[in-house]
Write a protein that holds these residues in place. Structure first.
Motif, PDB file in Angstrom:
ATOM      1  N   ALA A   1      -3.174  -1.077  -8.256  1.00 21.72           N
ATOM      2  CA  ALA A   1      -4.439  -0.506  -7.802  1.00 21.72           C
ATOM      3  C   ALA A   1      -4.638  -0.753  -6.310  1.00 21.72           C
ATOM      4  O   ALA A   1      -5.095   0.128  -5.568  1.00 21.72           O
ATOM      5  CB  ALA A   1      -5.599  -1.094  -8.598  1.00 21.72           C
ATOM      6  N   ARG A   2      -4.281  -1.953  -5.837  1.00 20.39           N
ATOM      7  CA  ARG A   2      -4.435  -2.277  -4.421  1.00 20.39           C
ATOM      8  C   ARG A   2      -3.536  -1.403  -3.553  1.00 20.39           C
ATOM      9  O   ARG A   2      -3.960  -0.864  -2.530  1.00 20.39           O
ATOM     10  CB  ARG A   2      -4.100  -3.754  -4.189  1.00 20.39           C
ATOM     11  CG  ARG A   2      -4.313  -4.223  -2.747  1.00 20.39           C
ATOM     12  CD  ARG A   2      -3.812  -5.637  -2.555  1.00 20.39           C
ATOM     13  NE  ARG A   2      -2.358  -5.724  -2.665  1.00 20.39           N
ATOM     14  CZ  ARG A   2      -1.539  -5.440  -1.649  1.00 20.39           C
ATOM     15  NH1 ARG A   2      -2.019  -5.015  -0.480  1.00 20.39           N
ATOM     16  NH2 ARG A   2      -0.244  -5.552  -1.818  1.00 20.39           N
ATOM     17  N   LEU A   3      -2.305  -1.262  -3.979  1.00 20.93           N
ATOM     18  CA  LEU A   3      -1.366  -0.434  -3.223  1.00 20.93           C
ATOM     19  C   LEU A   3      -1.812   1.027  -3.190  1.00 20.93           C
ATOM     20  O   LEU A   3      -1.658   1.724  -2.190  1.00 20.93           O
ATOM     21  CB  LEU A   3       0.037  -0.543  -3.821  1.00 20.93           C
ATOM     22  CG  LEU A   3       0.762  -1.869  -3.618  1.00 20.93           C
ATOM     23  CD1 LEU A   3       2.029  -1.912  -4.466  1.00 20.93           C
ATOM     24  CD2 LEU A   3       1.100  -2.073  -2.145  1.00 20.93           C
ATOM     25  N   THR A   4      -2.356   1.484  -4.309  1.00 22.43           N
ATOM     26  CA  THR A   4      -2.795   2.883  -4.380  1.00 22.43           C
ATOM     27  C   THR A   4      -3.871   3.168  -3.333  1.00 22.43           C
ATOM     28  O   THR A   4      -3.853   4.215  -2.675  1.00 22.43           O
ATOM     29  CB  THR A   4      -3.325   3.208  -5.782  1.00 22.43           C
ATOM     30  OG1 THR A   4      -2.287   3.015  -6.736  1.00 22.43           O
ATOM     31  CG2 THR A   4      -3.813   4.649  -5.858  1.00 22.43           C
ATOM     32  N   THR A   5      -4.811   2.241  -3.148  1.00 22.84           N
ATOM     33  CA  THR A   5      -5.894   2.472  -2.174  1.00 22.84           C
ATOM     34  C   THR A   5      -5.382   2.465  -0.738  1.00 22.84           C
ATOM     35  O   THR A   5      -6.074   2.940   0.159  1.00 22.84           O
ATOM     36  CB  THR A   5      -6.980   1.392  -2.323  1.00 22.84           C
ATOM     37  OG1 THR A   5      -6.409   0.094  -2.054  1.00 22.84           O
ATOM     38  CG2 THR A   5      -7.577   1.408  -3.716  1.00 22.84           C
ATOM     39  N   GLN A   6      -4.185   1.953  -0.513  1.00 23.90           N
ATOM     40  CA  GLN A   6      -3.626   1.898   0.837  1.00 23.90           C
ATOM     41  C   GLN A   6      -2.769   3.108   1.177  1.00 23.90           C
ATOM     42  O   GLN A   6      -2.213   3.171   2.277  1.00 23.90           O
ATOM     43  CB  GLN A   6      -2.796   0.613   0.991  1.00 23.90           C
ATOM     44  CG  GLN A   6      -3.608  -0.660   0.874  1.00 23.90           C
ATOM     45  CD  GLN A   6      -2.740  -1.905   0.954  1.00 23.90           C
ATOM     46  OE1 GLN A   6      -1.510  -1.824   0.901  1.00 23.90           O
ATOM     47  NE2 GLN A   6      -3.379  -3.055   1.074  1.00 23.90           N
ATOM     48  N   HIS A   7      -2.648   4.046   0.256  1.00 27.87           N
ATOM     49  CA  HIS A   7      -1.803   5.225   0.482  1.00 27.87           C
ATOM     50  C   HIS A   7      -2.603   6.509   0.278  1.00 27.87           C
ATOM     51  O   HIS A   7      -3.612   6.522  -0.428  1.00 27.87           O
ATOM     52  CB  HIS A   7      -0.598   5.206  -0.470  1.00 27.87           C
ATOM     53  CG  HIS A   7       0.370   4.097  -0.195  1.00 27.87           C
ATOM     54  ND1 HIS A   7       0.116   2.792  -0.554  1.00 27.87           N
ATOM     55  CD2 HIS A   7       1.579   4.096   0.418  1.00 27.87           C
ATOM     56  CE1 HIS A   7       1.134   2.028  -0.183  1.00 27.87           C
ATOM     57  NE2 HIS A   7       2.040   2.802   0.409  1.00 27.87           N
ATOM     58  N   ASP A   8      -2.087   7.569   0.885  1.00 29.33           N
ATOM     59  CA  ASP A   8      -2.763   8.865   0.760  1.00 29.33           C
ATOM     60  C   ASP A   8      -2.546   9.498  -0.608  1.00 29.33           C
ATOM     61  O   ASP A   8      -3.432  10.162  -1.141  1.00 29.33           O
ATOM     62  CB  ASP A   8      -2.260   9.829   1.849  1.00 29.33           C
ATOM     63  CG  ASP A   8      -2.574   9.348   3.252  1.00 29.33           C
ATOM     64  OD1 ASP A   8      -3.729   8.937   3.485  1.00 29.33           O
ATOM     65  OD2 ASP A   8      -1.662   9.381   4.102  1.00 29.33           O
ATOM     66  N   LEU A   9      -1.342   9.315  -1.151  1.00 31.47           N
ATOM     67  CA  LEU A   9      -1.006   9.935  -2.434  1.00 31.47           C
ATOM     68  C   LEU A   9      -0.352   8.934  -3.361  1.00 31.47           C
ATOM     69  O   LEU A   9       0.349   8.018  -2.911  1.00 31.47           O
ATOM     70  CB  LEU A   9      -0.043  11.118  -2.232  1.00 31.47           C
ATOM     71  CG  LEU A   9      -0.535  12.360  -1.489  1.00 31.47           C
ATOM     72  CD1 LEU A   9       0.604  13.362  -1.359  1.00 31.47           C
ATOM     73  CD2 LEU A   9      -1.716  12.986  -2.213  1.00 31.47           C
ATOM     74  N   LEU A  10      -0.552   9.130  -4.665  1.00 27.44           N
ATOM     75  CA  LEU A  10       0.122   8.352  -5.700  1.00 27.44           C
ATOM     76  C   LEU A  10       1.008   9.299  -6.498  1.00 27.44           C
ATOM     77  O   LEU A  10       0.532  10.298  -7.041  1.00 27.44           O
ATOM     78  CB  LEU A  10      -0.889   7.684  -6.627  1.00 27.44           C
ATOM     79  CG  LEU A  10      -0.328   7.010  -7.890  1.00 27.44           C
ATOM     80  CD1 LEU A  10       0.630   5.875  -7.518  1.00 27.44           C
ATOM     81  CD2 LEU A  10      -1.457   6.512  -8.792  1.00 27.44           C
ATOM     82  N   ALA A  11       2.299   8.996  -6.557  1.00 26.33           N
ATOM     83  CA  ALA A  11       3.249   9.809  -7.313  1.00 26.33           C
ATOM     84  C   ALA A  11       3.909   8.945  -8.375  1.00 26.33           C
ATOM     85  O   ALA A  11       4.190   7.761  -8.146  1.00 26.33           O
ATOM     86  CB  ALA A  11       4.307  10.401  -6.390  1.00 26.33           C
ATOM     87  N   THR A  12       4.158   9.518  -9.539  1.00 23.41           N
ATOM     88  CA  THR A  12       4.827   8.788 -10.616  1.00 23.41           C
ATOM     89  C   THR A  12       6.017   9.592 -11.106  1.00 23.41           C
ATOM     90  O   THR A  12       5.942  10.809 -11.263  1.00 23.41           O
ATOM     91  CB  THR A  12       3.879   8.510 -11.800  1.00 23.41           C
ATOM     92  OG1 THR A  12       3.405   9.763 -12.337  1.00 23.41           O
ATOM     93  CG2 THR A  12       2.707   7.662 -11.375  1.00 23.41           C
ATOM     94  N   ALA A  13       7.127   8.891 -11.363  1.00 25.87           N
ATOM     95  CA  ALA A  13       8.328   9.519 -11.906  1.00 25.87           C
ATOM     96  C   ALA A  13       8.768   8.719 -13.123  1.00 25.87           C
ATOM     97  O   ALA A  13       9.204   7.575 -12.988  1.00 25.87           O
ATOM     98  CB  ALA A  13       9.428   9.565 -10.850  1.00 25.87           C
TER      99      ALA A  13
END
Length: 276
Positions: free
Chosen positions: A191-203
């Motif tokens: 969750a912390r990392l997600t707020t520091q990036h523009d986009l969240l991608a999952t593979a």
């Protein structure tokens, strides 16, 4: 041959007119000592054809013959060359500016109301090309269509380079489901990392489950290798959660696209970068 603007390009109407033009140019470039074989080689026709064309040029007054192998383009011939050359130049400019120029086009978001034919400054905002009135920026273009603020607008005739930095990618590697899968990742760290990036991608399914455990739905779930590279190329920072089966495809694509990334092994510490 008529241009789309109604211009008559006579020298392009048929092969005979084009050959006549080329032969006259070849004579003018080599006069007065002119070898018909040399002209044939330059134009790409037979020596017999050159002989016939030269005879016609002499009869029409475009060329004067001063003896065997000695020819000179007359004033009438020069005037004819100039007129046809001007037609060709005008037609070439038309094709370059109105045809090729419109094919080599892109689409941007209008920053404010824009008129067709207006010079605009281009910027890359949130990974999307934007067009703003004026030409003060490092990259400019001309609008092909009118547009209201926030609408899509066609742009072409690009000049300069867009001034923006390529984004980076943080790759969080999840273990296989048999080794813990999404459960091996600290949800609060994701969750912390997600707020520091523009986009969240999952593979991969493990990656999707990890994102949802952290309270986030991914922005990108399918076609992630291409999407992540393109997003970073357009200046966005991307957090990629990826399972072991899909890791190589993503890192190979990023390296090929010269996109910087840091690789994190989630089984040890999600915040510890182990590769750049």
């Amino acid at each position: 041959m008529n241009g789309e603007d109604g211009r008559d390009v006579a020298v392009l109407r048929n092969k005979r007119d084009a050959s006549r033009y080329q032969i006259l140019v070849a004579i003018a470039a080599r006069q007065p000592a002119v070898s018909q074989q040399e002209i044939a080689d330059a134009v790409g026709v037979t020596a017999q054809a050159v002989s016939e064309y030269v005879r016609e040029l002499v009869e029409s007054g475009a060329v004067e013959k001063h003896g065997r192998g000695r020819y000179e383009v007359t004033k009438e011939g020069v005037d004819w060359l100039i007129s046809r050359t001007e037609d060709l130049r005008a037609f070439t400019e038309f094709v370059t500016e109105e045809v090729v120029g419109q094919v080599d086009a892109d689409t941007a978001i209008a920053g404010e109301p824009l008129d067709a034919g207006e010079t605009v400054t281009l910027t890359m905002d949130d990974g999307v090309l934007h067009a703003h009135a004026g030409e003060e920026g490092s990259a400019t273009a001309r609008t092909l269509t009118a547009a209201d603020a926030g609408a899509d607008v066609g742009v072409a005739e690009f000049d300069g380079l867009l001034d923006y930095e390529t984004g980076t990618v943080t790759v969080v590697v999840l273990p296989d489901v048999r080794d813990g899968g999404s459960r091996a990742v600290a949800a609060d760290e994701v969750a912390r990392l997600t707020t520091q990036h523009d986009l969240l991608a999952t593979a991969g399914v493990e990656a999707l489950a990890a994102a949802r455990r952290a309270g986030h739905d991914p922005d990108v779930r399918f076609g992630t290798a291409q999407a992540v590279e393109e997003a970073a190329t357009r200046g966005l920072s991307v957090l990629l959660l990826v399972g072991p089966r899909d890791l190589a495809a993503h890192t190979d694509r990023l390296r090929e696209g010269s996109v910087g990334y840091e690789l994190v092994d989630a089984r040890e510490s999600p915040g510890a970068a182990i590769e750049r």
